[in-house]
Each structure stands twice: as structure tokens, then as C-alpha cells.
Design an enzyme around this catalytic site. Structure first.
Site, mmCIF file in Angstrom:
data_model
loop_
_atom_site.group_PDB
_atom_site.id
_atom_site.type_symbol
_atom_site.label_atom_id
_atom_site.label_comp_id
_atom_site.label_asym_id
_atom_site.label_seq_id
_atom_site.Cartn_x
_atom_site.Cartn_y
_atom_site.Cartn_z
ATOM 1 C CD GLU A 1 -9.442 -4.869 4.514
ATOM 2 O OE1 GLU A 1 -9.505 -3.763 5.162
ATOM 3 O OE2 GLU A 1 -9.450 -5.212 3.375
ATOM 4 C CG HIS B 1 -3.042 -0.394 6.585
ATOM 5 N ND1 HIS B 1 -3.260 -1.774 6.835
ATOM 6 C CD2 HIS B 1 -3.120 -0.360 5.333
ATOM 7 C CE1 HIS B 1 -4.016 -2.151 5.790
ATOM 8 N NE2 HIS B 1 -3.804 -1.286 4.974
ATOM 9 C CG ASP B 2 -6.909 0.670 5.811
ATOM 10 O OD1 ASP B 2 -6.145 1.209 5.210
ATOM 11 O OD2 ASP B 2 -7.243 -0.463 5.657
ATOM 12 C CG ASP C 1 -6.978 -5.248 0.098
ATOM 13 O OD1 ASP C 1 -6.563 -4.637 1.138
ATOM 14 O OD2 ASP C 1 -7.504 -4.599 -0.680
ATOM 15 C CG ASP D 1 -2.019 -6.852 2.548
ATOM 16 O OD1 ASP D 1 -2.925 -7.071 1.985
ATOM 17 O OD2 ASP D 1 -1.836 -6.185 3.465
HETATM 18 C C1 NOJ Z 1 -8.269 -2.124 2.241
HETATM 19 C C2 NOJ Z 1 -6.604 -1.958 2.811
HETATM 20 O O1 NOJ Z 1 -6.509 -2.377 3.993
HETATM 21 C C3 NOJ Z 1 -6.558 -0.477 2.268
HETATM 22 O O2 NOJ Z 1 -5.600 0.186 2.745
HETATM 23 C C4 NOJ Z 1 -6.906 -0.128 0.927
HETATM 24 O O3 NOJ Z 1 -6.716 1.211 0.480
HETATM 25 C C5 NOJ Z 1 -8.044 -0.882 0.322
HETATM 26 N N1 NOJ Z 1 -8.365 -2.137 0.966
HETATM 27 C C6 NOJ Z 1 -8.147 -1.205 -1.034
HETATM 28 O O4 NOJ Z 1 -6.965 -2.101 -1.451
#
Ligand code: NOJ
Length: 570
Positions: A268, A340-341, A206, A98
């Protein structure tokens, strides 16, 4: 990179703090990952994406990095990391790291130096700005812009010592790096090369489409649109796909990836459009291999963030169909339901009741994996893990849930119950409960006290039980992954959506040369006869895979049934 190996690959995401704890401190670690590499090899995936394991104050579970070239002692050290790399590579698994470089931690030495004085050599590595003209620094409303941060509150933090504010689109412990500064970019590229030289196989980047901000020539940033009833404005028009984003990613490619083989890069990109994604992923433009778009995981969101909108299947199909068509000729899709989000897909778009959990988890997997693109499996998805039964806000650990809860209740007049209803359904901690390995205490995740409670359903839903059950979600995912590796039409076939207006069935074909696949998923708890155009022409086609016994009559799908048929057209 001309080698598009990742088109036939499946990626498995590990969220290390919740995967497996080898040292009993309640927190997953790299040894734990090493101990379970055979779980992944058995599943047949090709790539591991490791959520952040770098040194971090853990304000946002490691997405706040204080040293980009080391491993947090919570997870191990560089020697253990090298062991993991070795173990993964020995099993033919690649490892993607990541990359969190929209922001660092406020405890990173770069930020500490930047903050130390208004004239520090690294001052310009972050977004420092004075108070709004005519307002006293540090007073309410004096922030340089009206933007809110993703985790509640203003996106600006006032620094008493130097009298200026710094920008943080996420928590105040995640200051945004200033990509306008070439020295910042070079420091990031050099760190990335260091990891590649160590043997890692690429990066998941990210919120990478937020690194370019729409800064005005005088250095100021524009105010954002203020949604009704909100405490802060949405500034995203000034930082989503900003003016220099393609330039930065192309430069990154040139400085980091050019000349290296067999890597995977995925950006992302919240808010990315199909047209933008085409530019980002056109191999000839040398930016990234694929992007994570969000449209399909925002399909159950309306303009009011604290209202649940039931999913309309026709809407979900319209979204994913648009992405399939848009990247059909140029570019490439990534495919995911979970990460994970996101809440657990089986609880969100399937049915996690005992009667339908297994079937609907497999149906969702079938529909996703048979799209054109690279599928991502998030830990526990291959077991059909579900959302957690949160009782109160005290059960949550996620900075986003806690921050948004506070803001909604204290500043936006919401009731605790209305906010909790949405957090239970959508909160990120649903995905972060410990991986359920077996039926022993704490699901075999740890011998200590887990940092986040284990889902009480672990005695029934766990990996050990599924290894021995040929009808398990695990073995079904194994078959889906094997199908991608064996059937070129899954990888390269054209995609045609069928029945776009049907709110019960998700149906499409994939066609490569003479081979045609028909995929249908029943998104309901009732039996549905699929009104496929030209259905009779599928009579006698081979049933390649189904999550339930073959339909009794042609194309009659049982509740949550999925089918994949294949025919070869002479
Ligand atoms: C996206 C990540 O997937 C998330 O978990 C994170 O809180 C935010 N970006 C900030 O890095």
C-alpha cells in the site's frame, strides 16, 4: 518469484470486524469468516486478504498491533486461524495477511521497553527526538518537526518520563518503527517468515512506502510545508518513498520471500508515482508484486480537504490510463475502487439511487475488472453495498473521522456541517458497516449489537436475496471473475484508452494476438451513443457480457450500461 500466477487472480478483502460475527458479541470474527467461505468460493475469487486480526488495543481497528505473532481474542485464536487457513486452502483460496510494520501499537512490548528509559536497549527501535532547539520540551511548538499526523494533531507525542518525543504518523497509539535499525528489520522479517511457515500466502503491506524517513546525518528530521489555514505541516516529502525504501523492500524480499513459491505481495503506497511503481514492481528487482496507488481515489479531492469536487470522468480516465500505460511493459497494476479506507464506490462514482444502483455497481465492476492488473473486491462491493446515512458525528466510530473533525472545528475554523458533508461522502466508516448477509435483524451479521450500525437498506441489499437472483450484482461479479479466468486477453492483453476527453463514457480495448475486446461503461443516467472510432468494424462482434439488455442500436448505451464485446481478427 518467477511464477506470476496472481496476474489472473482476483483478491477479496475481508475486514474481519465487519464481516460475520459467530459468537454474538457484535464484532466479526474468524469463525464468522470460516462460516462464509462458500460465499467467496461461489464468487470464484482466488485470494483472501484479511485486514489485521492480531492482538491490538483496537485504537485504529487493529492497524495498531501489540503482538505480531498471535490472534486477538476478539477474533479467535491461532487454532481457529489454522482452521480458516485449512478451510480456505481446501477451496483453492489463498490467504494474504495484513502486514502493519511502519508502526506498532504503543502497547507492543517493543515500544513499552523503548519508552521505559532513554538508555533502554530498544530505545532506538522507534523515532525518539528531543524538543526543538531552544524550546522547552512539552510546550506548544516545541515538537521536533512541524508535521501533522494523519488522524489530526501533531505527529509527535511528548513523553514526560524521558523528556523526549516519539514520532507517530498515525495515532499517538501507533508509534513509528525505526527501520534504520537493522535489529528492527530482522525482527520484522523473522515474524513474516513465521507466518509463511504457518501457511499464509503473502502480505498486503500497510503504508509500506513510509518506512524510510529522510533523516539527516545529525539525526534530525526536516520541517514540512505548511498548507494555508492548516494547523500542522505536511511532512510527507520526508517519508513518502524515502531514500532507503527500495533497499529495505529488496532486503525484505531476500530475507523473507526468496525461494518461496506462489506468494502474493502488495504494497500500500499513498503518493506513489508511476515511475516509482515501475521500480517497486519490476519482477527483476525483487521488491513487491504490485502496489496500491491512490491517484484514482483522490480524483474527487482538491487542495481544500473539506470541499467535495465532483468527479470528472476524463480526469479519472487520464489517471488510470497513465497507470495502465506506465506499467504496460514492466511491473503490474493492482485495481480497486473500494477498501476499508474508501467510501462505497457505487455511492461515490456510480449512482446509489434505487433506479440505478444495481446497474452502476455492475458498470463500475466491469470497467475495473477489464483493466490490466489484479482486481481487488472489498466485502459488500459484490452486493452493491452503499454509503451509510450518517446523521451526526456521533454516528462515526473511525479514529480518522473523529480526529479530523475535532482538528478542523477546533483549530482550523471549519463549521461542523461543512466537515460532516465531506465525512458523509468520504468517511471510512461507510465501508465498515456490517456485511449484509440476509434480511433478518442486523442483516444476519450478528445476533448481538453490532459495533457499528448496519445500513438500514439491508432488507433490500443482502447476499441471500442475491444468490437467488440471476440478475444480481453478486452473480454479475461472478461472471466478471470467471471471464478473467477464461479469457487470456483480460489478463495479458494490451490496453488502449479510447475517447479520453469524453466525460460520459469510459471506453477502451484490450488486445492479445488475434483477440480484441471492446469495453464501454456509461457513467451517466442518460442513453449515450458511443462515438467509438471505427465503430462499424465492431458490427456483429460477440457481446460477451453486459449489465443490461444488449444495446438496441449499435453501441447505444442505456443509463449506466456496460458492455464487453469480443472479436477475433483474422
Ligand atoms: C492504512 C490502512 O489501510 C488504514 O486503515 C490505517 O488507518 C493506516 N494505514 C494506518 O495503519
Amino acid at each position: 518469484m518467477t511464477d506470476l500466477w496472481w496476474k489472473s487472480a482476483v483478491v477479496y478483502q475481508i475486514y474481519p470486524r465487519s464481516f460475520a460475527d459467530a459468537d454474538g458479541d457484535g464484532m466479526g470474527d474468524l469463525r464468522g469468516v470460516i462460516d462464509h467461505l462458500d460465499h467467496l468460493a461461489g464468487l470464484g475469487v482466488d485470494v483472501i486478504w484479511l485486514s489485521p486480526v492480531y492482538p491490538s488495543p483496537q485504537d485504529d481497528n487493529g492497524y495498531d498491533i501489540s503482538d505480531y505473532q498471535n490472534i486477538d481474542p476478539l477474533f479467535g485464536d491461532l487454532a481457529v486461524f489454522d482452521d480458516l487457513l485449512k478451510g480456505a486452502h481446501a477451496r483453492g483460496l489463498k490467504v494474504v495477511m495484513d502486514l502493519v510494520v511502519n508502526h506498532s501499537s504503543d502497547e507492543h512490548p517493543w515500544f513499552i521497553e523503548s519508552r521505559s528509559s532513554a538508555t533502554s536497549a530498544k530505545r532506538d527501535w522507534y523515532w525518539w527526538r528531543p524538543a526543538r532547539t531552544g524550546m522547552a520540551p512539552g510546550t506548544p511548538g516545541a515538537e521536533p518537526t512541524n508535521w501533522g499526523s494523519a488522524f489530526g494533531g501533531s505527529a509527535w507525542e511528548f513523553d514526560e518520563a524521558t523528556g523526549e518525543y516519539y514520532l507517530h504518523l498515525f495515532s499517538r497509539k501507533q508509534p513509528d518503527l525505526n527501520w534504520e535499525n537493522p535489529a528492527v528489520r530482522e525482527a520484522v522479517y523473522s515474524m513474516m517468515r513465521w507466518w509463511l511457515d504457518r501457511g499464509v500466502d503473502g502480505f498486503r503491506m500497510d503504508v509500506i512506502n513510509m518506512i524510510s524517513k529522510a533523516v539527516r546525518p545529525d539525526g534530525s528530521l526536516p520541517d514540512g510545508r505548511m498548507p494555508t489555514g492548516a494547523a500542522f505541516a505536511d511532512g510527507s516529502a520526508s517519508y513518502i518513498n524515502g531514500p532507503r525504501i527500495h533497499e529495505f523492500l529488496h532486503e525484505m524480499y531476500d530475507r523473507v520471500f526468496a525461494g518461496r513459491e506462489a506468494l502474493l505481495t502488495v504494497g500500500e503506497m499513498p503518493g506513489v508515482t508511476v515511475d516509482e511503481a515501475k521500480l517497486f514492481t519490476d519482477p527483476a528487482r525483487h521488491e513487491v508484486d504490485m502496489v496500491f496507488q491512490f491517484d484514482h481515489v483522490w480524483a474527487d479531492r482538491g487542495s481544500d480537504p473539506w470541499r467535495l469536487i465532483p468527479l470528472r470522468l476524463s480526469n479519472l480516465k487520464a489517471i488510470l490510463g497513465r497507470w495502465q500505460a506506465g506499467l504496460a511493459d514492466v511491473g503490474w497494476n493492482s485495481l480497486y475502487w473500494n477498501n476499508h479506507d474508501q467510501p462505497r464506490a457505487v455511492s461515490r462514482y456510480g449512482d446509489d439511487s434505487p433506479a440505478h444502483r444495481v446497474a452502476s455497481a455492475k458498470m463500475l465492476g466491469t470497467v475495473l475488472h477489464l483493466h490490466r492488473g489484479t482486481p481487488y473486491v472489498y466485502q459488500g462491493e459484490e452486493l452493491g453495498m452503499t454509503n451509510f446515512p450518517f446523521r451526526s458525528i456521533a454516528d462515526f466510530r473511525d479514529i480518522e473521522a473523529l480526529g479530523q473533525y475535532r482538528q478542523a472545528i477546533e483549530h482550523e475554523g471549519r463549521s461542523p456541517e461543512e466537515v460532516l458533508t465531506v465525512l458523509r461522502a468520504r468517511g471510512r466508516d461507510n465501508a465498515r458497516t456490517p456485511m449484509q448477509w440476509d434480511a433478518s435483524p442486523q442483516a444476519g451479521f450478528t445476533t448481538g449489537t453490532p459495533w457499528l450500525a448496519v445500513n438500514p437498506n439491508y432488507t433490500e441489499i443482502n447476499a441471500a436475496a442475491q444468490y437467488d437472483d440471476p440478475d444480481s450484482v453478486y452473480h454479475y461479479y461472478r461472471q466478471l471473475i470467471a471471464l478473467r479466468h477464461a479469457e487470456p486477453a483480460v489478463v495479458d492483453g494490451d490496453f488502449t484508452m479510447l475517447l479520453p476527453d469524453d466525460d460520459r463514457l469510459y471506453a477502451f480495448t484490450r488486445r492479445l494476438g488475434p483477440t480484441e475486446l471492446l469495453v464501454i461503461g456509461n457513467f451517466t443516467g442518460s442513453t449515450v451513443q458511443a462515438p467509438i472510432p471505427d465503430a462499424v468494424s465492431w458490427t456483429g462482434a460477440e457481446l460477451v457480457l453486459s449489465n443490461l439488455p444488449a444495446p438496441a442500436t449499435e453501441l447505444s448505451l442505456a443509463p449506466w450500461q456496460a458492455v464487453i464485446y469480443r472479436r477475433v481478427i483474422e
